[in-house]
Motif scaffolding. Structure first.
Motif, short mmCIF file in Angstrom:
data_model
loop_
_atom_site.label_atom_id
_atom_site.label_comp_id
_atom_site.label_asym_id
_atom_site.label_seq_id
_atom_site.Cartn_x
_atom_site.Cartn_y
_atom_site.Cartn_z
N ARG A 1 -8.95 -1.59 0.95
CA ARG A 1 -7.84 -0.64 1.04
C ARG A 1 -7.21 -0.41 -0.33
O ARG A 1 -7.19 -1.31 -1.17
CB ARG A 1 -6.80 -1.15 2.03
CG ARG A 1 -7.28 -1.18 3.47
CD ARG A 1 -6.40 -2.01 4.37
NE ARG A 1 -6.55 -3.44 4.10
CZ ARG A 1 -6.00 -4.40 4.83
NH1 ARG A 1 -5.26 -4.07 5.88
NH2 ARG A 1 -6.19 -5.66 4.51
N SER A 2 -6.70 0.80 -0.53
CA SER A 2 -6.17 1.17 -1.84
C SER A 2 -4.69 1.51 -1.76
O SER A 2 -4.15 1.79 -0.69
CB SER A 2 -6.94 2.37 -2.40
OG SER A 2 -6.69 3.52 -1.60
N GLN B 1 -6.08 10.46 1.23
CA GLN B 1 -5.07 9.41 1.30
C GLN B 1 -4.07 9.63 2.41
O GLN B 1 -3.38 8.70 2.83
CB GLN B 1 -4.33 9.31 -0.04
CG GLN B 1 -5.23 8.96 -1.21
CD GLN B 1 -4.46 8.91 -2.52
OE1 GLN B 1 -3.36 9.44 -2.63
NE2 GLN B 1 -5.04 8.27 -3.52
N ARG C 1 0.85 -1.20 0.00
CA ARG C 1 0.00 0.00 0.00
C ARG C 1 0.88 1.24 0.00
O ARG C 1 1.76 1.41 0.85
CB ARG C 1 -0.91 0.03 1.22
CG ARG C 1 -2.02 -1.02 1.20
CD ARG C 1 -3.01 -0.75 2.31
NE ARG C 1 -3.64 0.56 2.13
CZ ARG C 1 -4.01 1.35 3.12
NH1 ARG C 1 -3.76 1.00 4.38
NH2 ARG C 1 -4.59 2.51 2.88
N ASP D 1 -3.55 7.88 6.53
CA ASP D 1 -2.77 6.73 7.00
C ASP D 1 -1.27 7.00 7.04
O ASP D 1 -0.50 6.11 7.41
CB ASP D 1 -3.04 5.52 6.09
CG ASP D 1 -4.48 5.05 6.18
OD1 ASP D 1 -5.07 5.18 7.27
OD2 ASP D 1 -5.01 4.55 5.18
N GLU E 1 -11.47 3.69 -2.00
CA GLU E 1 -11.35 2.62 -1.04
C GLU E 1 -12.56 2.59 -0.10
O GLU E 1 -13.20 3.61 0.14
CB GLU E 1 -10.06 2.76 -0.24
CG GLU E 1 -9.95 4.00 0.62
CD GLU E 1 -8.67 4.04 1.42
OE1 GLU E 1 -8.62 4.84 2.37
OE2 GLU E 1 -7.74 3.28 1.11
N GLN E 2 -12.85 1.35 0.37
CA GLN E 2 -13.98 1.11 1.26
C GLN E 2 -15.29 1.59 0.62
O GLN E 2 -16.10 2.30 1.23
CB GLN E 2 -13.76 1.80 2.62
CG GLN E 2 -12.46 1.44 3.31
CD GLN E 2 -12.34 -0.04 3.63
OE1 GLN E 2 -13.34 -0.74 3.78
NE2 GLN E 2 -11.09 -0.53 3.71
#
Length: 417
Positions: free
Chosen positions: A382-383, A280, A62, A283, A358-359
């Motif tokens: 997840r991306s 993004q 990721r 995280d 994502e999601q």
């Protein structure tokens, strides 16, 4: 002449015509039902205009990507410390400087006058100290002279008293004269002791009185050093080695205290400032590994800072470079950076769809071997930069269309050729 047709012939013809009509009605009905049950013809899409990817199972890294620039890790603005006017600009942006390089010169009559006044004030206080020491020395000598004189008078009076005592014993002198001489000697003794105390006090006061004047000299020296430093600051020096980046003033310009005169940076210590989408960047954490692409090479690094606020939809992330800088790596160079978030050992992944976040759950066209593509719902997890995790709806080996298929929202099936 007309020939009469037999009734049974006419009856058979009518039966035959009715059978033909009934057969035609049955055929038309069957054809109508078949046509009603047939799906409408699927629109045809050229394969060359589509982005088709295969679902894979395996490890997934990721990452998030962001554009940014290289900035110096050690940048210093050189401000004006006093009012002044720019007289000369000796160096221009791009020049390499040392700690003592003079970038520009200012002039300030007020600062020059203050420095002159401070120098004269120091000279005055130093002269006052010399004069005080001479004065105190003269006072000390005067007091020593008084002590010596009183000591002599006391000694003489004591000798007279002793002599008178001897004469009194021999009855050659009266006791009244002896008492007078002894009283005089006692008085001179007391005066002698007092004068000695004065002498000791004078010696002790010399140090204290000179310390007061010395403090005034120290204060004048400090003021002179400050004024001299302000004079020296009229010649703007960086104080460290680097490259001159900006000189935002011109000759003849009046500057105020605190105004920036030049910016110097160390080109050997660079960091990358990446702007990552706020969706993004959630995280991204300190210490994560990163790579910065300068178009002339890729540099390894680690995340050292993350801006707590988003600006224009992006979050600024600082990457400290741990690898060697390639040729052409200079401040303000545009770079492309990726930050590694985590590694998944076993995941079902596919390329990121055009509108897949994502999601979320999106509709994709799965391509059959014969070129027939049908729409289905796919749940994404997840991306990463170019891939995204598939939670449900697809299996490993499936081929799906990742391109924008909004032009075919009205149909659930397309033909790919």
């Amino acid at each position: 002449m007309d020939v009469a047709i037999a009734p049974d012939v006419i009856r058979r013809r009518k039966i035959r015509r009715g059978a033909y009509a009934l057969t035609a009605l049955v055929v038309v009905g069957v054809a109508s039902v078949a046509l009603a049950r047939m799906e409408p013809a699927a629109p045809t899409v050229e394969r060359g205009t589509l982005w088709i990817d295969t679902v894979k199972r395996g490890p997934m890294v990721r990452q998030v990507r962001g554009l940014g620039t290289l900035v110096p890790d050690d940048t210093r603005w050189l401000p004006a410390t006093t009012d002044g006017r720019v007289e000369r600009i000796l160096l221009r942006p791009g020049a390499r400087v040392t700690p003592d390089s003079v970038i520009l010169e200012l002039s300030s009559p007020q600062v020059e006058q203050e420095a002159l006044n401070a120098r004269l004030a120091l000279q005055s206080t130093e002269a006052a100290l010399v004069n005080l020491r001479v004065q105190l020395q003269n006072e000390l000598l005067t007091q020593r002279s008084v002590v010596a004189q009183v000591r002599a008078e006391y000694t003489q009076a004591q000798l007279e008293a002793d002599a008178n005592a001897t004469l009194v014993q021999q009855k050659l002198l009266g006791t009244l004269i002896l008492k007078q001489s002894m009283s005089k000697a006692e008085a001179l003794k007391t005066r002698f002791e007092i004068e000695e105390q004065r002498l000791a006090g004078a010696q002790e006061s010399i140090e204290a009185r000179t310390q007061v004047q010395q403090a005034a000299i120290d204060q004048a020296k400090a003021i002179l050093e400050l004024r001299t430093a302000r004079m020296a600051a009229l010649k703007v020096r960086p104080g460290f080695s680097g490259v001159l980046q900006q000189v935002p003033v011109e000759v003849g310009q009046q500057v105020a205290p605190g105004q920036n005169l030049a910016r110097v940076a160390d080109p050997t210590r660079l960091k990358a400032q990446l702007r990552i989408s706020e969706t993004q960047a959630k995280d991204v954490e300190l210490g994560q590994r990163a790579e910065v692409d300068t178009r002339n090479g890729v540099i390894a690094g680690v995340v050292s800072r993350k801006d707590p606020a988003a600006v224009n939809g992006t979050v600024t992330v600082d990457v400290t470079l741990t690898g060697e800088l390639p040729r052409g790596a200079v401040p303000d160079l545009s770079v492309d950076g990726t930050v590694e978030l985590e590694r998944l050992d076993d995941a079902l992944t596919v390329g990121r769809p055009a509108f897949g976040q994502e999601q979320s759950t999106v509709s994709l066209f799965r391509v059959a071997p014969d070129g027939d593509a049908r729409r289905l719902q796919v749940k994404l997890g997840r991306s990463s930069v170019n891939t995204i995790e598939v939670l449900s709806g697809l299996n490993a080996g499936d081929q799906v269309v990742l391109s924008d298929m909004s032009a075919w929202d009205a149909t659930d099936r397309v033909r790919i050729r």
